[in-house]
Design an enzyme around this catalytic site. Sequence first.
Site, PDB file in Angstrom:
ATOM      1  N   ASN A   9       1.052  -1.217   0.083  1.00 49.89           N
ATOM      2  CA  ASN A   9       0.035  -0.088  -0.090  1.00 49.89           C
ATOM      3  C   ASN A   9       0.964   1.369  -0.053  1.00 49.89           C
ATOM      4  O   ASN A   9       1.562   1.472   0.911  1.00 49.89           O
ATOM      5  CB  ASN A   9      -0.909  -0.028   1.293  1.00 49.89           C
ATOM      6  CG  ASN A   9      -1.605   1.174   1.521  1.00 49.89           C
ATOM      7  OD1 ASN A   9      -1.789   1.973   0.311  1.00 49.89           O
ATOM      8  ND2 ASN A   9      -2.400   1.528   2.544  1.00 49.89           N
ATOM      9  N   TRP A  10       0.812   1.701  -1.139  1.00 52.00           N
ATOM     10  CA  TRP A  10       2.023   2.723  -1.205  1.00 52.00           C
ATOM     11  C   TRP A  10       1.486   4.170  -0.749  1.00 52.00           C
ATOM     12  O   TRP A  10       2.119   5.162  -0.617  1.00 52.00           O
ATOM     13  CB  TRP A  10       2.282   3.102  -2.923  1.00 52.00           C
ATOM     14  CG  TRP A  10       3.305   1.963  -3.242  1.00 52.00           C
ATOM     15  CD1 TRP A  10       3.373   0.709  -2.860  1.00 52.00           C
ATOM     16  CD2 TRP A  10       3.764   2.003  -4.683  1.00 52.00           C
ATOM     17  NE1 TRP A  10       4.164   0.297  -3.642  1.00 52.00           N
ATOM     18  CE2 TRP A  10       4.328   0.805  -5.073  1.00 52.00           C
ATOM     19  CE3 TRP A  10       4.081   3.090  -5.616  1.00 52.00           C
ATOM     20  CZ2 TRP A  10       5.242   0.492  -5.960  1.00 52.00           C
ATOM     21  CZ3 TRP A  10       4.656   2.676  -6.625  1.00 52.00           C
ATOM     22  CH2 TRP A  10       5.351   1.594  -7.050  1.00 52.00           C
ATOM     23  N   LYS A  11       0.226   4.298  -0.520  1.00 54.06           N
ATOM     24  CA  LYS A  11      -0.371   5.430   0.064  1.00 54.06           C
ATOM     25  C   LYS A  11      -0.197   6.586  -0.722  1.00 54.06           C
ATOM     26  O   LYS A  11      -0.009   6.502  -1.937  1.00 54.06           O
ATOM     27  CB  LYS A  11      -0.153   5.640   1.469  1.00 54.06           C
ATOM     28  CG  LYS A  11      -0.176   4.530   2.408  1.00 54.06           C
ATOM     29  CD  LYS A  11      -0.078   4.671   3.764  1.00 54.06           C
ATOM     30  CE  LYS A  11      -0.136   3.311   4.777  1.00 54.06           C
ATOM     31  NZ  LYS A  11      -0.173   3.543   6.128  1.00 54.06           N
ATOM     32  N   HIS A  99      -9.586   1.024   4.755  1.00 59.31           N
ATOM     33  CA  HIS A  99      -8.121   1.152   5.213  1.00 59.31           C
ATOM     34  C   HIS A  99      -8.758   2.040   6.257  1.00 59.31           C
ATOM     35  O   HIS A  99      -9.552   2.949   5.941  1.00 59.31           O
ATOM     36  CB  HIS A  99      -7.157   1.648   4.052  1.00 59.31           C
ATOM     37  CG  HIS A  99      -5.881   1.794   4.841  1.00 59.31           C
ATOM     38  ND1 HIS A  99      -5.409   2.457   5.791  1.00 59.31           N
ATOM     39  CD2 HIS A  99      -4.847   0.878   4.957  1.00 59.31           C
ATOM     40  CE1 HIS A  99      -4.292   2.316   6.158  1.00 59.31           C
ATOM     41  NE2 HIS A  99      -3.897   1.531   5.665  1.00 59.31           N
ATOM     42  N   GLU A 101      -7.203   4.439   7.606  1.00 57.05           N
ATOM     43  CA  GLU A 101      -6.935   5.986   7.559  1.00 57.05           C
ATOM     44  C   GLU A 101      -8.051   6.539   6.480  1.00 57.05           C
ATOM     45  O   GLU A 101      -8.535   7.821   6.754  1.00 57.05           O
ATOM     46  CB  GLU A 101      -5.532   6.302   6.406  1.00 57.05           C
ATOM     47  CG  GLU A 101      -4.353   5.910   7.360  1.00 57.05           C
ATOM     48  CD  GLU A 101      -3.193   5.376   6.741  1.00 57.05           C
ATOM     49  OE1 GLU A 101      -3.300   5.456   5.264  1.00 57.05           O
ATOM     50  OE2 GLU A 101      -2.271   4.872   7.361  1.00 57.05           O
ATOM     51  N   GLU A 171      -5.630  -5.462  10.130  1.00 62.05           N
ATOM     52  CA  GLU A 171      -4.711  -4.535  10.459  1.00 62.05           C
ATOM     53  C   GLU A 171      -5.018  -3.561  11.776  1.00 62.05           C
ATOM     54  O   GLU A 171      -5.930  -2.550  11.820  1.00 62.05           O
ATOM     55  CB  GLU A 171      -4.663  -3.277   9.331  1.00 62.05           C
ATOM     56  CG  GLU A 171      -4.465  -3.853   8.092  1.00 62.05           C
ATOM     57  CD  GLU A 171      -3.742  -2.966   7.069  1.00 62.05           C
ATOM     58  OE1 GLU A 171      -2.651  -3.053   6.604  1.00 62.05           O
ATOM     59  OE2 GLU A 171      -4.487  -1.610   7.131  1.00 62.05           O
ATOM     60  N   GLY A 177       2.075   2.057  10.834  1.00 57.39           N
ATOM     61  CA  GLY A 177       2.919   2.821  10.695  1.00 57.39           C
ATOM     62  C   GLY A 177       3.685   3.352  11.965  1.00 57.39           C
ATOM     63  O   GLY A 177       4.295   4.490  12.232  1.00 57.39           O
ATOM     64  N   SER A 217       2.969  -2.555  10.397  1.00 56.25           N
ATOM     65  CA  SER A 217       4.448  -2.685  10.687  1.00 56.25           C
ATOM     66  C   SER A 217       5.081  -3.988  10.458  1.00 56.25           C
ATOM     67  O   SER A 217       6.055  -4.506  10.999  1.00 56.25           O
ATOM     68  CB  SER A 217       4.835  -2.244  12.165  1.00 56.25           C
ATOM     69  OG  SER A 217       4.431  -0.839  12.195  1.00 56.25           O
ATOM     70  N   GLY A 238       2.676  -1.319   4.346  1.00 55.96           N
ATOM     71  CA  GLY A 238       2.750   0.060   4.070  1.00 55.96           C
ATOM     72  C   GLY A 238       4.109   0.395   4.024  1.00 55.96           C
ATOM     73  O   GLY A 238       4.722   0.305   2.626  1.00 55.96           O
ATOM     74  N   GLY A 239       4.724   1.186   5.029  1.00 50.86           N
ATOM     75  CA  GLY A 239       6.107   1.652   4.881  1.00 50.86           C
ATOM     76  C   GLY A 239       7.218   0.798   4.153  1.00 50.86           C
ATOM     77  O   GLY A 239       7.950   1.177   3.165  1.00 50.86           O
TER      78      GLY A 239
HETATM   79  C1  PEP Z   1      -0.896   0.133   6.012  1.00 48.46           C
HETATM   80  O1  PEP Z   1      -1.055   1.087   6.061  1.00 48.46           O
HETATM   81  O2  PEP Z   1      -1.703  -0.588   5.418  1.00 48.46           O
HETATM   82  C2  PEP Z   1       0.100  -0.495   6.943  1.00 48.46           C
HETATM   83  C3  PEP Z   1       0.258  -1.862   7.092  1.00 48.46           C
HETATM   84  O3  PEP Z   1       1.071   0.346   6.956  1.00 48.46           O
HETATM   85  P1  PEP Z   1       2.635  -0.086   7.679  1.00 48.46           P
HETATM   86  O4  PEP Z   1       3.130  -1.230   7.066  1.00 48.46           O
HETATM   87  O5  PEP Z   1       3.333   1.048   7.522  1.00 48.46           O
HETATM   88  O6  PEP Z   1       2.317  -0.354   9.200  1.00 48.46           O
END
Ligand code: PEP
Length: 255
Positions: A9-11, A99, A101, A171, A177, A217, A238-239
């Site tokens: 997920n590049w956001k 998601h 967010e 999640e 994050g 994470s 994500g990251g």
């Molecule tokens: C996400 O936003 O879907 C996610 C899992 O982010 P991260 O891996 O950065 O925690």
Amino acid sequence: MRQKIVAGNWKMNKTYSEALSLAAEIGNYIEQNPLADHQHVVLCVPAIYVVDAEQETSSIDNLWVGAQNCHYKDSGAFTGEISAQMLQSVGVKYVIIGHSERREYFNETNNLLKQKVDNALANGLKVIFCCGESLKTREKNDYKEWIEEQLTESLFHLSMPQLLNVAIAYEPIWAIGTGKTASPEQAQEVHEHIRYLMMNIYGAATANKVPILYGGSCNPANAATLFAQPDIDGGLIGGASLKIDDFAAIIKAMP
Ligand code: PEP
């Protein structure tokens, strides 16, 4: 064997050239390390890049482009929005819906997400449906009920064949994050519960076919241990999906 998925997920990250370089690097990695039939890698890039990312990766088996959101209608006067029909028409295969967010910053409710899920499936997209609790809900020990409510209100009205085009991503919001990953045991407990909920409604055969991904994470150091849990079928990343070395290591850890 159940379908396994590692989805990035590049956001709202990367310029055009950065995005295309990363898509090409991931494509090269997978060309050199081909995926098995049961493994999918999905790049949920910003919507503006889906067409070019699709072209960049379309020749590589089991590597797909996804979107991070879609509207609940096919078309109409919804300035700034993008529909599942549009995504499908340019070759997008997956869409993330729900998601945390989007729930938090764009006020997306379980009912709205239900409509998005229905529309995405009706347009032939596969859905990665996110659920998960806040730290407060976890500390109150209400997280299983919370997740059950999210799934009941947005997903469990689907027919059996429709559900088979969904992957559920657990999640925990407190892990997204933050660098605070759920332990493999914490994640497995919730994944097993999600599968149990599906079993009660759809029966074991269907419940055992739906991939349940972990997100929060996830990184090269913890991916293999998380993915080794019996009900964890990959991850929504994500990251760590923004750096080729980290993402490649996570793909490598996919069972
Ligand atoms: C996400 O936003 O879907 C996610 C899992 O982010 P991260 O891996 O950065 O925690």
